[in-house]
Write a protein that holds these residues in place. Structure first.
Motif, PDB file in Angstrom:
ATOM      1  N   TRP A 219       0.908  -1.305  -0.014  1.00 19.79           N
ATOM      2  CA  TRP A 219       0.073   0.001   0.030  1.00 19.79           C
ATOM      3  C   TRP A 219       0.838   1.199   0.026  1.00 19.79           C
ATOM      4  O   TRP A 219       1.894   1.425   0.753  1.00 19.79           O
ATOM      5  CB  TRP A 219      -1.016  -0.014   1.360  1.00 19.79           C
ATOM      6  CG  TRP A 219      -1.862   1.054   1.254  1.00 19.79           C
ATOM      7  CD1 TRP A 219      -1.734   2.500   1.940  1.00 19.79           C
ATOM      8  CD2 TRP A 219      -3.100   0.919   0.652  1.00 19.79           C
ATOM      9  NE1 TRP A 219      -2.764   3.001   1.810  1.00 19.79           N
ATOM     10  CE2 TRP A 219      -3.735   2.231   0.864  1.00 19.79           C
ATOM     11  CE3 TRP A 219      -3.917   0.271  -0.213  1.00 19.79           C
ATOM     12  CZ2 TRP A 219      -5.111   2.516   0.523  1.00 19.79           C
ATOM     13  CZ3 TRP A 219      -5.059   0.559  -0.615  1.00 19.79           C
ATOM     14  CH2 TRP A 219      -5.709   1.798  -0.440  1.00 19.79           C
ATOM     15  N   GLN A 220       0.530   2.189  -0.756  1.00 21.99           N
ATOM     16  CA  GLN A 220       1.512   3.465  -1.102  1.00 21.99           C
ATOM     17  C   GLN A 220       0.575   4.651  -0.436  1.00 21.99           C
ATOM     18  O   GLN A 220      -0.656   4.832  -0.701  1.00 21.99           O
ATOM     19  CB  GLN A 220       1.718   3.572  -2.617  1.00 21.99           C
ATOM     20  CG  GLN A 220       2.446   2.457  -3.248  1.00 21.99           C
ATOM     21  CD  GLN A 220       3.808   2.371  -2.672  1.00 21.99           C
ATOM     22  OE1 GLN A 220       4.570   3.482  -2.561  1.00 21.99           O
ATOM     23  NE2 GLN A 220       4.132   1.110  -2.446  1.00 21.99           N
TER      24      GLN A 220
ATOM     25  N   GLY B 223      -4.413   7.165   1.452  1.00 16.31           N
ATOM     26  CA  GLY B 223      -3.233   6.543   0.531  1.00 16.31           C
ATOM     27  C   GLY B 223      -3.754   6.883  -0.848  1.00 16.31           C
ATOM     28  O   GLY B 223      -4.611   7.342  -1.258  1.00 16.31           O
ATOM     29  N   ALA B 224      -2.703   6.644  -1.813  1.00 17.80           N
ATOM     30  CA  ALA B 224      -2.792   6.985  -3.098  1.00 17.80           C
ATOM     31  C   ALA B 224      -3.966   6.585  -3.561  1.00 17.80           C
ATOM     32  O   ALA B 224      -4.352   5.546  -3.481  1.00 17.80           O
ATOM     33  CB  ALA B 224      -1.579   6.738  -4.052  1.00 17.80           C
ATOM     34  N   GLN B 225      -4.825   7.467  -4.659  1.00 18.85           N
ATOM     35  CA  GLN B 225      -5.813   6.729  -5.443  1.00 18.85           C
ATOM     36  C   GLN B 225      -5.255   6.386  -6.944  1.00 18.85           C
ATOM     37  O   GLN B 225      -5.839   6.929  -7.670  1.00 18.85           O
ATOM     38  CB  GLN B 225      -6.848   7.934  -5.494  1.00 18.85           C
ATOM     39  CG  GLN B 225      -7.531   8.145  -4.253  1.00 18.85           C
ATOM     40  CD  GLN B 225      -8.834   7.729  -3.816  1.00 18.85           C
ATOM     41  OE1 GLN B 225      -9.247   7.662  -2.732  1.00 18.85           O
ATOM     42  NE2 GLN B 225      -9.372   7.250  -4.854  1.00 18.85           N
TER      43      GLN B 225
ATOM     44  N   GLY C 120     -10.772   8.429  -0.395  1.00 16.64           N
ATOM     45  CA  GLY C 120     -11.035   9.439   0.554  1.00 16.64           C
ATOM     46  C   GLY C 120     -11.561  10.916  -0.001  1.00 16.64           C
ATOM     47  O   GLY C 120     -12.315  10.409  -0.670  1.00 16.64           O
ATOM     48  N   SER C 121     -11.512  11.892   0.832  1.00 15.27           N
ATOM     49  CA  SER C 121     -12.345  13.027   0.727  1.00 15.27           C
ATOM     50  C   SER C 121     -13.736  12.951   1.412  1.00 15.27           C
ATOM     51  O   SER C 121     -13.814  11.738   1.942  1.00 15.27           O
ATOM     52  CB  SER C 121     -12.577  13.403  -0.654  1.00 15.27           C
ATOM     53  OG  SER C 121     -11.401  13.564  -1.529  1.00 15.27           O
ATOM     54  N   VAL C 122     -14.219  13.972   1.511  1.00 16.35           N
ATOM     55  CA  VAL C 122     -15.578  13.852   2.174  1.00 16.35           C
ATOM     56  C   VAL C 122     -16.581  13.490   1.179  1.00 16.35           C
ATOM     57  O   VAL C 122     -17.292  14.393   0.737  1.00 16.35           O
ATOM     58  CB  VAL C 122     -15.973  15.233   2.855  1.00 16.35           C
ATOM     59  CG1 VAL C 122     -17.262  15.145   3.703  1.00 16.35           C
ATOM     60  CG2 VAL C 122     -14.630  15.891   3.874  1.00 16.35           C
TER      61      VAL C 122
END
Ligand SMILES: Cc1cc2nc3c(=O)[nH]c(=O)nc-3n(C[C@H](O)[C@H](O)[C@H](O)COP(=O)(O)OP(=O)(O)OC[C@H]3O[C@@H](n4cnc5c(N)ncnc54)[C@H](O)[C@@H]3O)c2cc1C
Length: 556
Positions: free
Chosen positions: A340-341, A489-491, A526-528
């Motif tokens: 996982w990055q 983490g990166a998308q 992520g994000s809302v």
């Protein structure tokens, strides 16, 4: 002139106080009490999952390690008394498409949630003195592009029309658990011009923007709006991010009245009103596994809580796998976690000020709620490179500038302002992440110095106090921001859709029976958005023999 509209979902009932808000668990319930569901961590996603489960009648216990619920959706007095700063997020863009908000499924307005819709949406001043402002009115926004290129104004209008044509598919993809509907690619293959979208989504944001626009100011604006998700714009499969500005043309960038935390506070009130219990200052340390099934959690203070039906976690997967014997996860899942990055981290400075940023525009000045500086499209291409090298780059640092008190005077004392200045820097410095403690104030100073080139009114005498959060501080504040990853983490191509967090486990069901995962490390990331939260509830309710439609009163 900037203007603002307010939106309350439902008029009505008096707002309930968040009762158990910050009581110690011992006051609320004894450790011997049994719950149907134990929720580990209280970010907006896990609170959303808990809210749907509580509405379905399950007895939920939410355990949060910090003194306050909310995670990245939290408001607190960080600088001075009376200044209510959003510790992390401010703009609630993507969640507007979530049925939770769009269809008002939980009537959060009754629990205190109210949105403000600022206009302009976003303002980007350029180093040569020109600027591009996005307004709620499409024609007015296109006129801003046309100042630089009529062709680019037409291109922007076409991008929006193209997006509108397939928007329902893209939105539904985010708010449907993996495997609960046809994959987006299959759906695109069946609609007019869908094949063209298959290509676009696989391209990089840079390729889409570079090919669509001819003028560098327009490209800079579009790249700026694509980078807010913290992915290098030239990475493959970031084509969707090129549509960041068109996507928010309809939704705007709404902010909750009183602070970003108004969302999680409303969810907390909802959970308590539906029989749930929320306890803070409870760090979950271990999963309790009996007979191969997760049946509860242990906390760092020695307390333990049983769940008769399931445990829901929003603990970062990098930490989660240390909370049960390794053999229980299986090699494949462990490989997914090991590889996982992290993402390009954020760097935040919160200010209490006596003035908002004031930008020069034709015929006067403008003080928008949200603005951003990015010197050129080529500067955006340095993000990934600097991150890989572990180098802090303060040359024309790209910044996001947010002054909520312009639209929401409840955030600060009369005539005063809350100001948040965000940058993007690597967490993993060559000298090690601890080096951030040595350099964070210098980085904050350099960001402000650059911002003053565009908003020269922000002189020292206008600044009453500041609070700095380096990428390392962000992780210290919230371990779910692993390595400063504000989005879990990166998308990247390797960590999106059915690969988030790992192929085979993208449906929120973890390798240990009875354990579900939500939050930014799960689809759609992520994000809302509340997407991981509602999607996890959808999966769990199905496993429990009901459905989310039944729970919100709409039979499927
Ligand atoms: C500076 C900054 C600005 C941002 N701005 C925006 C924005 O404007 N718009 C936007 O959409 N997004 C923004 N984001 C991103 C957004 O805030 C996050 O992606 C989002 O909040 C993630 O939500 P979540 O529910 O997945 O988890 P989180 O909000 O990370 O919540 C996880 C919770 O779990 C708790 N926890 C973790 N481990 C344990 C444990 N072992 N025991 C108990 N509790 C635990 C944490 O304390 C936390 O409360 C921003 C982020 C940052 C850092």
């Amino acid at each position: 002139m900037a203007k603002f509209t307010r939106r309350r979902f439902v008029k009505g009932a008096a707002i309930l106080p968040l009762a158990a808000k910050h009581m110690a668990l011992q006051q609320v319930t004894g450790a011997s009490d049994r719950f149907d569901i134990v929720v580990a961590g209280a970010g907006h996603n896990s609170l959303i999952t808990a809210a749907y489960l509580a509405k379905a009648g399950y007895r939920c216990l939410v355990l949060e390690g910090r003194p306050k619920i909310g995670g990245g959706v939290k408001t607190a007095e960080l600088t001075l008394r009376g200044f209510h700063d959003d510790c992390c997020s401010t703009a609630h863009v993507f969640i507007q498409d979530n049925p939770l908000i769009k269809n008002d499924e939980l009537k959060l307005g009754d629990y205190g949630l109210e949105y403000i819709d600022p206009d302009p949406i976003f303002h980007v001043p350029f180093p040569d003195g020109s600027y591009l402002t996005q307004w709620r009115d499409l024609d007015r926004t296109c006129a801003e592009f046309a100042k630089f290129s009529k062709k680019d104004a037409a291109a922007y209008r076409k991008m929006l029309a193209d997006l509108d044509a397939i928007r329902p598919l893209i939105v539904a993809g985010s708010f449907t658990p993996i495997g609960f509907g046809k994959p987006l690619n299959d759906q695109l293959a069946q609609v007019p011009h869908g094949k063209l979208w298959q290509r676009r989504l696989a391209m990089s944001a840079w390729d889409v923007i570079h090919d669509t626009f001819e003028d560098d100011h327009c490209r800079t604006f579009m790249l700026y709006m694509s980078h807010l998700a913290a992915e290098p714009p030239d990475a493959p499969v970031t084509g969707r991010l090129a549509y960041g500005a068109p996507r928010q043309q309809h939704s705007g960038r709404p902010l909750p009245k009183g602070g970003s935390g108004a969302l999680t506070e409303a969810l907390g009130r909802f959970i308590e009103a539906h029989g749930g219990t929320i306890v803070v200052n409870k760090w979950v340390k271990n999963l309790i596994v009996e007979g191969g099934k997760c049946v509860g959690v242990e906390c760092s203070d020695g307390s333990a809580y049983q769940a008769s039906k399931a445990v829901v976690s929003t603990i970062h997967i990098k930490h989660l796998v240390d909370m049960a014997p390794r053999e229980m996860w299986g090699e494949d899942f462990l490989y997914g976690v090991e590889t996982w990055q992290a993402e390009n981290a954020m760097f935040a400075t919160h200010y209490a000020t006596s003035e908002p940023p004031i930008y020069k525009v034709d015929g006067g000045t403008l003080s928008p709620v949200e603005s951003g500086v990015l010197a050129s499209p080529y500067r955006a291409l340095r993000f990934g490179f600097d991150d890989t090298r572990g180098v802090v780059n303060l040359e024309e640092p790209p910044l996001q500038v947010i002054c909520c008190s312009i639209a929401d005077p409840t955030r600060a004392p009369a005539g005063m302002h809350t100001l948040k200045v965000l940058g993007w820097q690597p967490y993993m410095l060559k000298e090690g992440p601890e080096h951030w403690d040595k350099i964070k104030y210098d980085v904050s100073d350099a960001n402000l110095k650059y911002l003053r080139r565009f908003a020269p009114n922000l002189t020292d005498d206008k600044i009453l106090a500041r609070f700095v959060e380096s990428p390392l501080d962000l992780e210290r504040m919230n371990p779910h921001f692993w390595h400063g990853s504000a989005h879990g983490g990166a998308q990247s191509a390797a960590q999106t859709g059915p690969l988030r967090p790992m192929a085979g486990w993208a449906q929120h069901r973890m390798p240990i029976a009875g354990l579900y995962q939500t939050g930014a490390t799960t689809h759609p990331g992520g994000s809302v958005t509340g997407g991981p939260g509602r999607n996890a509830a959808t999966v769990m309710l199905k496993d429990f023999g009901t459905s989310i439609e039944e729970v919100v009163g709409k039979k499927a």
